[in-house]
Scaffold this active site. Structure first.
Site, PDB file in Angstrom:
ATOM      1  N   ARG A   6      63.819  -1.928 180.605  1.00 20.75           N
ATOM      2  CA  ARG A   6      62.366  -1.872 180.481  1.00 20.75           C
ATOM      3  C   ARG A   6      61.782  -0.974 181.071  1.00 20.75           C
ATOM      4  O   ARG A   6      60.430  -0.958 181.025  1.00 20.75           O
ATOM      5  CB  ARG A   6      62.066  -3.388 180.713  1.00 20.75           C
ATOM      6  N   GLY A  42      66.559  -5.388 191.338  1.00 17.41           N
ATOM      7  CA  GLY A  42      66.773  -4.711 190.074  1.00 17.41           C
ATOM      8  C   GLY A  42      66.509  -5.487 188.789  1.00 17.41           C
ATOM      9  O   GLY A  42      67.219  -5.015 187.825  1.00 17.41           O
ATOM     10  N   THR A  43      65.720  -6.384 189.024  1.00 16.48           N
ATOM     11  CA  THR A  43      65.392  -7.239 187.459  1.00 16.48           C
ATOM     12  C   THR A  43      64.345  -7.305 187.557  1.00 16.48           C
ATOM     13  O   THR A  43      63.165  -7.495 188.272  1.00 16.48           O
ATOM     14  CB  THR A  43      66.233  -8.582 187.716  1.00 16.48           C
ATOM     15  N   SER A  44      63.587  -7.258 186.053  1.00 17.62           N
ATOM     16  CA  SER A  44      62.293  -7.679 185.724  1.00 17.62           C
ATOM     17  C   SER A  44      61.983  -9.011 185.672  1.00 17.62           C
ATOM     18  O   SER A  44      60.905  -9.351 185.303  1.00 17.62           O
ATOM     19  CB  SER A  44      62.150  -6.933 184.627  1.00 17.62           C
ATOM     20  N   ASN A  52      62.929  -4.605 194.991  1.00 15.62           N
ATOM     21  CA  ASN A  52      62.684  -3.962 193.441  1.00 15.62           C
ATOM     22  C   ASN A  52      61.638  -3.007 193.432  1.00 15.62           C
ATOM     23  O   ASN A  52      60.633  -3.227 194.213  1.00 15.62           O
ATOM     24  CB  ASN A  52      62.179  -5.148 192.677  1.00 15.62           C
ATOM     25  N   CYS A 108      85.026 -16.937 163.309  1.00 15.71           N
ATOM     26  CA  CYS A 108      85.805 -17.808 163.459  1.00 15.71           C
ATOM     27  C   CYS A 108      86.302 -18.120 164.967  1.00 15.71           C
ATOM     28  O   CYS A 108      87.098 -18.861 165.632  1.00 15.71           O
ATOM     29  CB  CYS A 108      87.297 -17.651 162.734  1.00 15.71           C
ATOM     30  N   CYS A 152      87.705  -9.098 162.160  1.00 18.41           N
ATOM     31  CA  CYS A 152      88.776 -10.128 162.334  1.00 18.41           C
ATOM     32  C   CYS A 152      89.961 -10.074 161.263  1.00 18.41           C
ATOM     33  O   CYS A 152      89.781 -10.025 160.019  1.00 18.41           O
ATOM     34  CB  CYS A 152      88.096 -11.380 162.382  1.00 18.41           C
ATOM     35  N   CYS A 203      85.975 -12.939 167.296  1.00 14.80           N
ATOM     36  CA  CYS A 203      85.170 -12.805 165.962  1.00 14.80           C
ATOM     37  C   CYS A 203      83.947 -13.715 166.020  1.00 14.80           C
ATOM     38  O   CYS A 203      84.018 -14.902 166.410  1.00 14.80           O
ATOM     39  CB  CYS A 203      86.080 -13.331 164.983  1.00 14.80           C
ATOM     40  N   CYS A 256      89.952 -13.681 159.255  1.00 15.32           N
ATOM     41  CA  CYS A 256      88.776 -13.956 158.440  1.00 15.32           C
ATOM     42  C   CYS A 256      87.823 -12.966 157.837  1.00 15.32           C
ATOM     43  O   CYS A 256      87.092 -13.102 157.144  1.00 15.32           O
ATOM     44  CB  CYS A 256      87.946 -15.117 159.054  1.00 15.32           C
ATOM     45  N   HIS A 270      75.417 -13.016 181.688  1.00 14.29           N
ATOM     46  CA  HIS A 270      75.284 -12.265 180.330  1.00 14.29           C
ATOM     47  C   HIS A 270      76.378 -11.842 179.631  1.00 14.29           C
ATOM     48  O   HIS A 270      76.598 -10.995 178.754  1.00 14.29           O
ATOM     49  CB  HIS A 270      73.988 -11.142 180.367  1.00 14.29           C
TER      50      HIS A 270
HETATM   51  P1  OAD Z   1      65.206  -4.335 183.190  1.00 13.54           P
HETATM   52  O1  OAD Z   1      65.231  -3.185 182.731  1.00 13.54           O
HETATM   53  O2  OAD Z   1      64.377  -5.498 182.362  1.00 13.54           O
HETATM   54  O3  OAD Z   1      64.461  -4.599 184.581  1.00 13.54           O
HETATM   55  C1  OAD Z   1      64.755  -3.539 185.647  1.00 13.54           C
HETATM   56  C2  OAD Z   1      64.047  -3.870 186.791  1.00 13.54           C
HETATM   57  O4  OAD Z   1      64.594  -3.140 187.958  1.00 13.54           O
HETATM   58  C3  OAD Z   1      62.459  -3.289 186.662  1.00 13.54           C
HETATM   59  O5  OAD Z   1      61.872  -4.293 187.372  1.00 13.54           O
HETATM   60  C4  OAD Z   1      62.729  -2.121 187.395  1.00 13.54           C
HETATM   61  O6  OAD Z   1      61.421  -1.672 188.004  1.00 13.54           O
HETATM   62  C5  OAD Z   1      63.573  -2.331 188.382  1.00 13.54           C
HETATM   63  N1  OAD Z   1      64.245  -0.904 188.885  1.00 13.54           N
HETATM   64  C6  OAD Z   1      64.818  -0.088 188.019  1.00 13.54           C
HETATM   65  N2  OAD Z   1      65.660   0.973 188.862  1.00 13.54           N
HETATM   66  C7  OAD Z   1      65.501   0.373 190.241  1.00 13.54           C
HETATM   67  C8  OAD Z   1      66.069   0.685 191.296  1.00 13.54           C
HETATM   68  N3  OAD Z   1      66.837   1.845 191.319  1.00 13.54           N
HETATM   69  N4  OAD Z   1      65.783   0.075 192.515  1.00 13.54           N
HETATM   70  C9  OAD Z   1      65.239  -1.134 192.396  1.00 13.54           C
HETATM   71  N5  OAD Z   1      64.433  -1.459 191.325  1.00 13.54           N
HETATM   72  C10 OAD Z   1      64.742  -0.719 190.183  1.00 13.54           C
HETATM   73  O7  OAD Z   1      66.573  -5.101 183.448  1.00 13.54           O
HETATM   74  P2  OAD Z   1      67.166  -6.793 183.645  1.00 13.54           P
HETATM   75  O8  OAD Z   1      65.977  -7.474 184.124  1.00 13.54           O
HETATM   76  O9  OAD Z   1      68.341  -6.738 184.187  1.00 13.54           O
HETATM   77  O10 OAD Z   1      70.426  -8.377 178.304  1.00 13.54           O
HETATM   78  O11 OAD Z   1      67.158  -6.945 182.197  1.00 13.54           O
HETATM   79  C11 OAD Z   1      67.509  -8.606 181.866  1.00 13.54           C
HETATM   80  C12 OAD Z   1      68.326  -8.471 180.255  1.00 13.54           C
HETATM   81  O12 OAD Z   1      67.609  -8.027 179.325  1.00 13.54           O
HETATM   82  C13 OAD Z   1      69.529  -7.567 180.572  1.00 13.54           C
HETATM   83  O13 OAD Z   1      70.569  -8.534 181.043  1.00 13.54           O
HETATM   84  C14 OAD Z   1      69.794  -7.145 179.003  1.00 13.54           C
HETATM   85  C15 OAD Z   1      68.452  -7.067 178.661  1.00 13.54           C
HETATM   86  O14 OAD Z   1      68.086  -7.536 177.180  1.00 13.54           O
HETATM   87  C16 OAD Z   1      71.706  -8.074 177.926  1.00 13.54           C
HETATM   88  O15 OAD Z   1      72.488  -7.092 178.171  1.00 13.54           O
HETATM   89  C17 OAD Z   1      72.333  -9.033 177.033  1.00 13.54           C
HETATM   90 ZN    ZN Z   2      87.766 -14.561 162.377  1.00 10.35          ZN
END
Ligand code: OAD
Ligand code: ZN
Length: 284
Positions: free
Chosen positions: A41, A214-216, A239, A142, A172, A139, A175, A131
């Protein structure tokens, strides 16, 4: 030294003053960007910003199970880019490994599918891949398992190429259904291990530190973990931006460092006198 940010100093002091307290990490794509894997993001550099070439109705469709059934191509394009093996862990991953080595690690809840926690040699028992990952394939109709190498071969086929069975996508042999890595798509449930382990971990009345990095904090149910942290826990956010509960329901005791994950890792290691260990592990 004077330049160490207050939040890092306080965190280090808390860990030193409470030698029995362990740490639970809650992490996302931001801990792997320095390894060369884009996050989702971030404006400009995030994967969702750069998916326009895939002609998706909306960016997150790439991880939508119903969309995948109709058109697996965008997911294949993305998976090719993200496939584990081409990337090395970041200093932040190695900091988490150090918490294990120093017997201060309780758990790592990761949203990442890049398996860089395993790559950093962190033991399985500590890692919850909320995740999923590319480790196994099934598959979608099935449930039959499909060999990892065979899936990888399909993935590596070029645009118009087909292999001996004539198709572009892994199917698969029972199926005919489409094969998908065990990554949690939108519309699918998280692994039971995620819920069971969190029930266990969050039921402790002991002091605990949870470090969110490192997550939004936009994707649920993962995003609710920091809110569910018991009051006795110390919550920490490392973050680039202030997110989730740290923005909407900030607590007085929360520690917040706004900046890069690796920089935070080195600063914290320095304060804990682990800097040499971290430099040795990460080769930096
Ligand atoms: P996002 O891309 O939503 O958020 C990443 C966060 O990390 C943001 O707040 C950035 O500002 C921050 N960030 C980026 N680089 C950084 C760094 N070097 N140091 C510190 N902060 C940093 O990623 P996620 O929160 O992981 O689903 O996204 C959640 C889920 O959404 C993922 O698991 C994915 C996606 O759909 C699947 O893969 C199934
Ligand atoms: Zn199958």
């Amino acid at each position: 030294s004077a330049e160490i940010p207050k939040a890092i100093k306080k965190l280090a002091k808390y860990l030193q003053d409470n030698p029995d307290v362990k740490v639970i990490f809650m992490v996302g794509a931001g801990i792997s960007t320095s390894s060369g894997i884009p996050d989702f993001r971030s404006p400009e550099t995030g994967l969702y910003h750069n998916l326009s070439k895939l002609n998706l109705p909306y960016a997150e469709a790439v991880f939508d199970i119903e969309y995948f059934e109709q058109n697996p191509k965008p997911f294949y394009t993305l998976a090719k880019e993200l496939y584990p093996g081409n990337f090395k862990p970041s200093p932040f991953h190695y900091l988490m490994k150090l918490f294990e080595s120093k017997n201060r690690l309780k758990r790592i809840y990761t949203q990442n599918i890049d398996t860089l926690e395993r790559e950093a040699n962190i033991s399985d028992e500590f890692i919850i891949e909320a995740h999923g990952s590319f480790a196994s394939n099934h598959c979608i109709d099935c449930g039959k398992e499909f060999p990892k190498e065979a899936f990888q071969n399909k993935l590596l086929l070029n645009e118009q190429e087909t292999d001996e069975d004539g198709g572009n996508y892994a199917t698969c042999d029972g199926c005919g259904g489409l094969i998908k890595p065990k990554i949690v798509f939108f519309g699918e449930g998280l692994p039971t291990e995620f819920f069971d382990t969190w029930d266990l971990d969050s039921s402790t009345k002991e002091k605990t530190v949870c470090i969110v990095c490192g997550t939004s904090l936009t994707v649920y149910p993962f995003a609710s973990l920091p809110m569910e942290a018991p009051n006795s826990w110390l919550r920490v956010l490392l973050n680039r931006e202030i997110v989730g509960d740290f923005k909407t329901s900030r607590q007085d005791t929360d520690l917040i460092f706004k900046g890069s994950a690796d920089y935070a890792a080195f600063l914290l290691a320095q304060e804990l006198c682990w800097l040499e260990d971290l430099e040795n592990l990460s080769g930096k």
